[in-house]
Design a protein around this motif. Structure first.
Motif, PDB file in Angstrom:
ATOM      1  N   THR A   1       0.742  -1.243   0.020  1.00  0.00           N
ATOM      2  CA  THR A   1       0.318  -0.176  -0.320  1.00  0.00           C
ATOM      3  C   THR A   1       1.455   1.515  -0.012  1.00  0.00           C
ATOM      4  OG1 THR A   1       0.112   0.372   2.623  1.00  0.00           O
ATOM      5  CG2 THR A   1      -1.380  -1.279   1.532  1.00  0.00           C
ATOM      6  N   LYS A   2       0.012   2.765   0.294  1.00  0.00           N
ATOM      7  CA  LYS A   2       1.218   3.473  -0.098  1.00  0.00           C
ATOM      8  C   LYS A   2       1.837   3.812   1.477  1.00  0.00           C
ATOM      9  CE  LYS A   2      -1.714   6.116  -3.008  1.00  0.00           C
ATOM     10  NZ  LYS A   2      -2.894   7.302  -2.458  1.00  0.00           N
ATOM     11  N   SER A   3       1.804   3.005   2.160  1.00  0.00           N
ATOM     12  CA  SER A   3       2.431   3.547   3.345  1.00  0.00           C
ATOM     13  C   SER A   3       3.374   1.729   4.076  1.00  0.00           C
ATOM     14  CB  SER A   3       1.548   3.631   5.091  1.00  0.00           C
ATOM     15  OG  SER A   3       0.546   3.138   5.657  1.00  0.00           O
ATOM     16  N   LYS A   4       2.546  -0.110   3.952  1.00  0.00           N
ATOM     17  CA  LYS A   4       3.473  -0.694   4.400  1.00  0.00           C
ATOM     18  C   LYS A   4       3.561  -1.666   2.436  1.00  0.00           C
ATOM     19  CE  LYS A   4       1.814  -0.054   8.956  1.00  0.00           C
ATOM     20  NZ  LYS A   4       1.613   0.923   8.660  1.00  0.00           N
ATOM     21  N   ILE A   5       4.453  -2.559   3.264  1.00  0.00           N
ATOM     22  CA  ILE A   5       4.508  -3.758   2.497  1.00  0.00           C
ATOM     23  C   ILE A   5       4.529  -4.963   3.093  1.00  0.00           C
ATOM     24  CG2 ILE A   5       6.522  -4.792   0.651  1.00  0.00           C
ATOM     25  CD1 ILE A   5       7.741  -2.330   0.966  1.00  0.00           C
ATOM     26  N   PHE A   6       3.833  -5.865   2.693  1.00  0.00           N
ATOM     27  CA  PHE A   6       3.208  -7.190   3.562  1.00  0.00           C
ATOM     28  C   PHE A   6       4.195  -8.273   2.694  1.00  0.00           C
ATOM     29  CE2 PHE A   6      -0.026  -3.544   3.300  1.00  0.00           C
ATOM     30  CZ  PHE A   6      -0.370  -4.130   5.229  1.00  0.00           C
ATOM     31  N   PHE A   7       4.876  -9.232   3.675  1.00  0.00           N
ATOM     32  CA  PHE A   7       5.454 -10.004   2.881  1.00  0.00           C
ATOM     33  C   PHE A   7       4.593 -11.671   3.856  1.00  0.00           C
ATOM     34  CE2 PHE A   7       9.908  -9.583   2.861  1.00  0.00           C
ATOM     35  CZ  PHE A   7      10.250  -8.600   1.719  1.00  0.00           C
ATOM     36  N   VAL A   8       3.655 -12.196   2.961  1.00  0.00           N
ATOM     37  CA  VAL A   8       2.698 -13.004   3.044  1.00  0.00           C
ATOM     38  C   VAL A   8       3.681 -14.953   3.767  1.00  0.00           C
ATOM     39  CG1 VAL A   8       0.931 -14.442   3.295  1.00  0.00           C
ATOM     40  CG2 VAL A   8       0.727 -12.163   2.765  1.00  0.00           C
ATOM     41  N   MET A   9       4.573 -15.020   4.446  1.00  0.00           N
ATOM     42  CA  MET A   9       5.330 -16.182   4.783  1.00  0.00           C
ATOM     43  C   MET A   9       4.728 -17.557   5.102  1.00  0.00           C
ATOM     44  SD  MET A   9       7.970 -14.429   4.090  1.00  0.00           S
ATOM     45  CE  MET A   9       9.608 -15.477   4.014  1.00  0.00           C
ATOM     46  N   GLU A  10       5.471 -18.326   5.060  1.00  0.00           N
ATOM     47  CA  GLU A  10       5.052 -19.828   5.106  1.00  0.00           C
ATOM     48  C   GLU A  10       5.123 -19.659   7.368  1.00  0.00           C
ATOM     49  OE1 GLU A  10       6.608 -24.640   5.244  1.00  0.00           O
ATOM     50  OE2 GLU A  10       7.277 -22.774   4.353  1.00  0.00           O
ATOM     51  N   PHE A  11       4.051 -20.160   7.952  1.00  0.00           N
ATOM     52  CA  PHE A  11       3.428 -20.133   9.250  1.00  0.00           C
ATOM     53  C   PHE A  11       4.575 -21.542   9.521  1.00  0.00           C
ATOM     54  CE2 PHE A  11       1.643 -20.908  13.165  1.00  0.00           C
ATOM     55  CZ  PHE A  11       2.152 -20.103  13.549  1.00  0.00           C
ATOM     56  N   VAL A  12       5.939 -21.530  10.104  1.00  0.00           N
ATOM     57  CA  VAL A  12       6.010 -22.767  10.952  1.00  0.00           C
ATOM     58  C   VAL A  12       6.108 -22.610  11.910  1.00  0.00           C
ATOM     59  CG1 VAL A  12       8.186 -23.968  11.521  1.00  0.00           C
ATOM     60  CG2 VAL A  12       8.174 -22.561   8.770  1.00  0.00           C
ATOM     61  N   LYS A  13       5.681 -23.955  12.583  1.00  0.00           N
ATOM     62  CA  LYS A  13       5.366 -24.062  14.022  1.00  0.00           C
ATOM     63  C   LYS A  13       5.831 -24.515  15.199  1.00  0.00           C
ATOM     64  CE  LYS A  13       0.295 -24.808  12.859  1.00  0.00           C
ATOM     65  NZ  LYS A  13      -0.926 -25.859  13.016  1.00  0.00           N
ATOM     66  N   GLY A  14       7.174 -25.553  14.560  1.00  0.00           N
ATOM     67  CA  GLY A  14       8.028 -25.618  15.584  1.00  0.00           C
ATOM     68  C   GLY A  14       8.883 -25.459  16.183  1.00  0.00           C
ATOM     69  N   GLY A  15       9.090 -24.005  16.132  1.00  0.00           N
ATOM     70  CA  GLY A  15      10.205 -22.891  16.566  1.00  0.00           C
ATOM     71  C   GLY A  15      11.645 -23.347  16.249  1.00  0.00           C
ATOM     72  N   GLU A  16      12.193 -22.861  16.960  1.00  0.00           N
ATOM     73  CA  GLU A  16      13.290 -22.430  16.008  1.00  0.00           C
ATOM     74  C   GLU A  16      14.726 -23.885  16.242  1.00  0.00           C
ATOM     75  OE1 GLU A  16      15.634 -19.276  17.708  1.00  0.00           O
ATOM     76  OE2 GLU A  16      14.797 -18.007  16.828  1.00  0.00           O
ATOM     77  N   LEU A  17      15.726 -24.533  16.067  1.00  0.00           N
ATOM     78  CA  LEU A  17      16.391 -25.503  15.482  1.00  0.00           C
ATOM     79  C   LEU A  17      17.438 -25.255  16.987  1.00  0.00           C
ATOM     80  CD1 LEU A  17      18.033 -28.220  15.007  1.00  0.00           C
ATOM     81  CD2 LEU A  17      19.182 -27.185  13.713  1.00  0.00           C
ATOM     82  N   PHE A  18      17.808 -24.028  17.403  1.00  0.00           N
ATOM     83  CA  PHE A  18      18.263 -23.703  18.144  1.00  0.00           C
ATOM     84  C   PHE A  18      18.140 -23.689  19.795  1.00  0.00           C
ATOM     85  CE2 PHE A  18      19.336 -20.057  22.080  1.00  0.00           C
ATOM     86  CZ  PHE A  18      20.513 -21.015  21.608  1.00  0.00           C
ATOM     87  N   ASN A  19      16.529 -23.859  19.489  1.00  0.00           N
ATOM     88  CA  ASN A  19      15.719 -23.963  21.022  1.00  0.00           C
ATOM     89  C   ASN A  19      15.854 -25.644  21.399  1.00  0.00           C
ATOM     90  OD1 ASN A  19      14.302 -21.950  21.151  1.00  0.00           O
ATOM     91  ND2 ASN A  19      12.794 -22.502  20.050  1.00  0.00           N
TER      92      ASN A  19
END
Length: 471
Positions: A98-116
């Motif tokens: 839009t004139k004020s925002k950019i939206f990245f629609v990404m895959e939602f990954v539920k399992g969290g970081e490998l770091f954890n």
């Protein structure tokens, strides 16, 4: 709605912003709770109202990225994410603007970081091998598409609900088109503990070999539960990396040790390649090639008026003014300190505590974060030295302060080195070089701390959008 909005979102201001986001997305996505935020972007959980699928939406403020000159960086990130459609890489579904925002629609990954997972201790060999196989598959695909991640680490690797690995955060990535005439990259970037020695040498490096080194560090961490090269002092750790001195624990098999030795070879010319890794006996055990089909390499990229989202970057408001260009020229003419990722510097602090950036280490050294330019920090150090009648020696981004009075262990001398976290944040690392420790601590607490903290910006910037390249 998949997940209720957090209380913070229900304040009048935030509620209005959330309503604006819903309106701008034309009802295609139902916005849920805030997952995280930084200086330039906020990430929300959302639901596709047509399919019911969960997604993550990164909302980027155009005005903020315009002010810091990150337009080209975001355009490059979009181009990169379009290239890397792979089952083991977090997917970008579409980009809207839009004139004020950019939206990245990404895959939602539920399992969290490998770091954890690693933070709880080392993994079983078969589990670590499976993650490593998926990581190498993703990295090999990126390299085939001319994309080099340059910031691979467990914090940038996510796990889905089925335990499959997903590489994320291509904010520091580069593409083959950015390679210089010598065939190499030259930007100092990445996470200190995972950075390849040739990057530290600042003579140019092969992006693929950089990623292979980082993958070797990740494999070691998965199997050992700790880093092969580590030190609380950044420069001391760099020396260890540059020398390539590490020891594999006794539970590593000879095959794994040989593989790691070749991945963590300090000479990039003789370092193992991706094809050689994939043909390695330890790697191939139980390995299955990922088969997938890319339907379309185009993103649905529209704004609320039906125009292509990339058109927003050609808007006159996104061109730099003469004064902005002059400011940029002045900034680039100054000595440029080493560029380090803000959130990765935090990892050197005991307990991963942000306050560690402002506290003393066990060796008496201290770190201070400031939003002031390098020249201002150097001037402040000179000012402090003048008050106590210390001699000042400067070289690029390093300042030495030397006292004239002989203490119990000779005259007090202090080194202060400045590193760049982001284009707007610096960290000053201070340590005693010579003299009495008590005298140093008194000087540090009474003179250095108040002086340097007066320059502190008071916040840490978002590391998702570091302008990582001048290539």
């Amino acid at each position: 709605m998949a997940g209720a909005a957090s209380p913070a979102l229900l304040s009048p201001t935030n509620a209005a912003k959330q309503k604006e986001i819903k309106g701008l997305l034309l009802g295609r996505y139902e916005i849920g709770k805030l997952l995280g935020h930084g200086t330039f972007a906020k990430v929300y959980h959302a639901r596709n109202v047509k399919t019911g699928d969960s997604v993550a939406i990164k909302v980027i403020d155009k005005e903020k990225i315009l002010k810091v000159g990150l337009i080209a960086h975001i355009k490059r990130e979009i181009a990169i994410l379009r290239r890397v459609r792979h089952p083991n890489i977090v997917q970008l579904f579409e980009v809207m603007a839009t004139k004020s925002k950019i939206f990245f629609v990404m895959e939602f990954v539920k399992g969290g970081e490998l770091f954890n997972k690693v933070a709880k201790g080392r993994l079983k060999e078969e589990v670590a091998r499976r993650y490593f196989q998926q990581l190498i598959s993703a990295v090999a695909f990126c390299h085939e598409r001319g994309v080099y991640h340059r910031d691979l680490k467990p914090e940038n690797i996510l796990l889905d609900e089925d335990g499959n690995l997903k590489v994320s955060d291509f904010g520091l990535s580069a593409i083959s088109e950015q390679i210089r005439q010598d065939g190499l990259f030259h930007t100092f970037c990445g996470t200190p503990a995972y950075v390849a020695p040739e990057v530290l040498a600042r003579k140019g490096y092969d992006g693929a070999k950089f990623d292979i080194w980082s993958c070797g560090i990740i494999l070691f961490v998965l199997m050992a539960g700790y880093l092969p090269f580590h030190d609380k002092n950044v420069m001391a750790m760099y020396k260890k990396i540059y020398k390539g001195e590490f020891r594999c624990p006794r539970w590593f098999s000879p095959e794994l040790t040989r593989l790691l030795t070749r991945m963590l070879d300090t000479n990039p010319q003789t370092r193992i390649t991706i094809p050689e890794i994939m043909s390695n006996k330890w790697f191939r055990k139980g390995f299955k090639h990922v088969r997938f089909y890319i339907e379309d390499d185009k993103l649905c990229r529209v704004n609320d008026e039906g125009d292509d989202v990339m058109d927003c970057f050609s808007d006159p408001s996104f061109s730099e003014s003469d004064s902005e260009l002059e400011t940029r020229r002045k900034l680039t003419s100054l000595p440029r300190p080493a560029s380090l990722n803000a959130f990765d510097i935090i990892s050197f602090s005991q307990g991963f505590d942000l306050s560690g950036l402002f506290e003393e280490g066990s060796d008496g050294g201290a770190r201070f974060v400031s939003g002031a330019p390098v020249s201002n920090i150097v001037s402040k150090l000179e000012e402090i030295a003048k008050v106590v009648r210390f001699t000042v020696r400067k070289k690029d981004c390093k300042v030495s302060l030397e006292g004239s009075k002989d203490g119990a262990n000779g005259p007090l001398s202090i080194d202060a080195e400045i590193y760049e976290l982001t284009p707007t944040l610096r960290v000053v690392e201070v340590k005693k070089k010579g003299g009495d420790r008590l005298e140093y601590e008194e000087f540090r607490d009474r003179e250095l701390k108040p002086g340097l903290q007066s320059l502190s910006s008071g916040h840490i910037a978002d590391s998702s959008y570091l302008p990582s390249d001048t290539e």
